[in-house]
Design a protein around this motif. Structure first.
Motif, PDB file in Angstrom:
ATOM      1  N   UNK A  84      29.963   9.768  57.909  1.00 26.18           N
ATOM      2  CA  UNK A  84      31.365   9.983  58.230  1.00 26.18           C
ATOM      3  C   UNK A  84      31.943  11.055  57.296  1.00 26.18           C
ATOM      4  N   UNK A  85      32.775  11.955  57.818  1.00 25.49           N
ATOM      5  CA  UNK A  85      33.398  12.962  56.935  1.00 25.49           C
ATOM      6  C   UNK A  85      34.212  12.297  55.825  1.00 25.49           C
ATOM      7  N   UNK A  86      34.318  12.980  54.701  1.00 27.50           N
ATOM      8  CA  UNK A  86      35.028  12.452  53.547  1.00 27.50           C
ATOM      9  C   UNK A  86      36.448  12.033  53.908  1.00 27.50           C
ATOM     10  N   UNK A  87      37.154  12.857  54.652  1.00 28.47           N
ATOM     11  CA  UNK A  87      38.546  12.541  54.989  1.00 28.47           C
ATOM     12  C   UNK A  87      38.652  11.235  55.767  1.00 28.47           C
ATOM     13  N   UNK A  88      37.730  10.994  56.678  1.00 27.85           N
ATOM     14  CA  UNK A  88      37.760   9.758  57.469  1.00 27.85           C
ATOM     15  C   UNK A  88      37.393   8.542  56.630  1.00 27.85           C
ATOM     16  N   UNK A  89      36.415   8.683  55.756  1.00 31.60           N
ATOM     17  CA  UNK A  89      36.033   7.570  54.879  1.00 31.60           C
ATOM     18  C   UNK A  89      37.195   7.166  53.991  1.00 31.60           C
ATOM     19  N   UNK A  90      37.881   8.167  53.443  1.00 35.54           N
ATOM     20  CA  UNK A  90      39.021   7.884  52.576  1.00 35.54           C
ATOM     21  C   UNK A  90      40.178   7.303  53.369  1.00 35.54           C
ATOM     22  N   UNK A  91      40.457   7.860  54.543  1.00 35.62           N
ATOM     23  CA  UNK A  91      41.555   7.355  55.370  1.00 35.62           C
ATOM     24  C   UNK A  91      41.325   5.892  55.734  1.00 35.62           C
ATOM     25  N   UNK A  94      32.200  11.992  45.898  1.00 35.79           N
ATOM     26  CA  UNK A  94      31.986  11.135  47.058  1.00 35.79           C
ATOM     27  C   UNK A  94      33.231  10.283  47.299  1.00 35.79           C
ATOM     28  N   UNK A  95      33.300   9.713  48.479  1.00 32.13           N
ATOM     29  CA  UNK A  95      34.408   8.803  48.781  1.00 32.13           C
ATOM     30  C   UNK A  95      34.398   7.640  47.797  1.00 32.13           C
ATOM     31  N   UNK A  96      33.231   7.130  47.482  1.00 30.02           N
ATOM     32  CA  UNK A  96      33.118   6.002  46.550  1.00 30.02           C
ATOM     33  C   UNK A  96      33.671   6.367  45.173  1.00 30.02           C
ATOM     34  N   UNK A  97      33.325   7.541  44.671  1.00 26.19           N
ATOM     35  CA  UNK A  97      33.810   7.970  43.363  1.00 26.19           C
ATOM     36  C   UNK A  97      35.327   8.145  43.380  1.00 26.19           C
ATOM     37  N   UNK A  98      35.854   8.719  44.454  1.00 26.01           N
ATOM     38  CA  UNK A  98      37.300   8.909  44.563  1.00 26.01           C
ATOM     39  C   UNK A  98      38.034   7.577  44.661  1.00 26.01           C
ATOM     40  N   UNK A  99      37.479   6.652  45.409  1.00 22.89           N
ATOM     41  CA  UNK A  99      38.110   5.339  45.555  1.00 22.89           C
ATOM     42  C   UNK A  99      38.048   4.537  44.256  1.00 22.89           C
ATOM     43  N   UNK A 100      36.979   4.705  43.498  1.00 15.30           N
ATOM     44  CA  UNK A 100      36.897   4.054  42.185  1.00 15.30           C
ATOM     45  C   UNK A 100      38.001   4.573  41.270  1.00 15.30           C
ATOM     46  N   UNK A 101      38.208   5.873  41.271  1.00 10.64           N
ATOM     47  CA  UNK A 101      39.284   6.462  40.465  1.00 10.64           C
ATOM     48  C   UNK A 101      40.655   6.002  40.964  1.00 10.64           C
ATOM     49  N   UNK A 102      40.826   5.962  42.275  1.00  9.90           N
ATOM     50  CA  UNK A 102      42.082   5.513  42.879  1.00  9.90           C
ATOM     51  C   UNK A 102      42.412   4.089  42.418  1.00  9.90           C
ATOM     52  N   UNK A 103      41.401   3.259  42.321  1.00 12.69           N
ATOM     53  CA  UNK A 103      41.588   1.868  41.893  1.00 12.69           C
ATOM     54  C   UNK A 103      42.046   1.780  40.433  1.00 12.69           C
ATOM     55  N   UNK A 104      41.789   2.812  39.642  1.00 11.11           N
ATOM     56  CA  UNK A 104      42.189   2.835  38.236  1.00 11.11           C
ATOM     57  C   UNK A 104      43.645   3.236  38.035  1.00 11.11           C
ATOM     58  N   UNK A 105      44.295   3.690  39.074  1.00 16.46           N
ATOM     59  CA  UNK A 105      45.668   4.196  38.948  1.00 16.46           C
ATOM     60  C   UNK A 105      46.588   3.132  38.352  1.00 16.46           C
ATOM     61  N   UNK A 106      47.465   3.543  37.447  1.00  9.05           N
ATOM     62  CA  UNK A 106      48.346   2.587  36.773  1.00  9.05           C
ATOM     63  C   UNK A 106      49.620   2.249  37.552  1.00  9.05           C
ATOM     64  N   UNK A 127      45.412  12.626  42.473  1.00  6.32           N
ATOM     65  CA  UNK A 127      45.403  14.084  42.642  1.00  6.32           C
ATOM     66  C   UNK A 127      45.666  14.770  41.304  1.00  6.32           C
ATOM     67  N   UNK A 128      46.625  14.264  40.558  1.00  5.98           N
ATOM     68  CA  UNK A 128      46.932  14.843  39.255  1.00  5.98           C
ATOM     69  C   UNK A 128      45.758  14.765  38.290  1.00  5.98           C
ATOM     70  N   UNK A 129      45.088  13.636  38.282  1.00  6.19           N
ATOM     71  CA  UNK A 129      43.922  13.472  37.407  1.00  6.19           C
ATOM     72  C   UNK A 129      42.808  14.439  37.797  1.00  6.19           C
ATOM     73  N   UNK A 130      42.552  14.566  39.086  1.00 11.34           N
ATOM     74  CA  UNK A 130      41.516  15.489  39.549  1.00 11.34           C
ATOM     75  C   UNK A 130      41.884  16.932  39.215  1.00 11.34           C
ATOM     76  N   UNK A 131      43.151  17.268  39.405  1.00  7.52           N
ATOM     77  CA  UNK A 131      43.611  18.631  39.102  1.00  7.52           C
ATOM     78  C   UNK A 131      43.461  18.940  37.615  1.00  7.52           C
ATOM     79  N   UNK A 132      43.777  17.968  36.772  1.00  5.07           N
ATOM     80  CA  UNK A 132      43.671  18.170  35.329  1.00  5.07           C
ATOM     81  C   UNK A 132      42.221  18.419  34.908  1.00  5.07           C
ATOM     82  N   UNK A 133      41.287  17.870  35.642  1.00  6.55           N
ATOM     83  CA  UNK A 133      39.859  18.040  35.343  1.00  6.55           C
ATOM     84  C   UNK A 133      39.281  19.315  35.950  1.00  6.55           C
TER      85      UNK A 133
END
Length: 97
Positions: A3-10, A41-53, A65-71
């Motif tokens: 599945x495309x990344x956008x669909x997995x994340x959606x 990967x979608x999994x890596x992005x979702x893991x980071x999303x779960x860390x959001x405060x 998005x801000x965290x990814x941009x900073x990196x």
């Protein structure tokens, strides 16, 4: 076929928000990954999303998005990838640092 990344994340984001917002968020973050050639990967992005405060989906997503941009060395403005985009004040020359 995967599945495309956008669909997995959606699909995953739809658990936390409405389908329209989830689809927009999935497309925006997939566009960020493609534009900056990040190998995420979608999994890596979702893991980071779960860390959001934050509890609110929009704040959690924009934090990601801000965290990814900073990196990302070449990313100097991540507003295009955030849910609110550039916002009402983006063109106002009196706004800024």
């Amino acid at each position: 076929m995967t599945e495309p990344l956008s669909e997995s994340l959606a699909d995953a984001f739809a658990e936390s928000t409405d389908e329209e917002t989830a689809a927009e968020a999935g497309e925006q973050i997939a566009e960020f990954v493609a534009d900056y050639e990040r190998d995420l990967t979608a999994e890596a992005l979702l893991d980071r999303f779960a860390e959001a405060p934050y509890d609110d989906f929009a704040h959690r997503y924009d934090w990601l998005v801000g965290e990814l941009a900073a990196e990302t060395e070449d990313c100097t403005d991540s507003r295009a990838y955030r849910l609110d985009g550039f916002g009402d004040l983006a063109a106002d020359p009196t706004q800024g640092a």
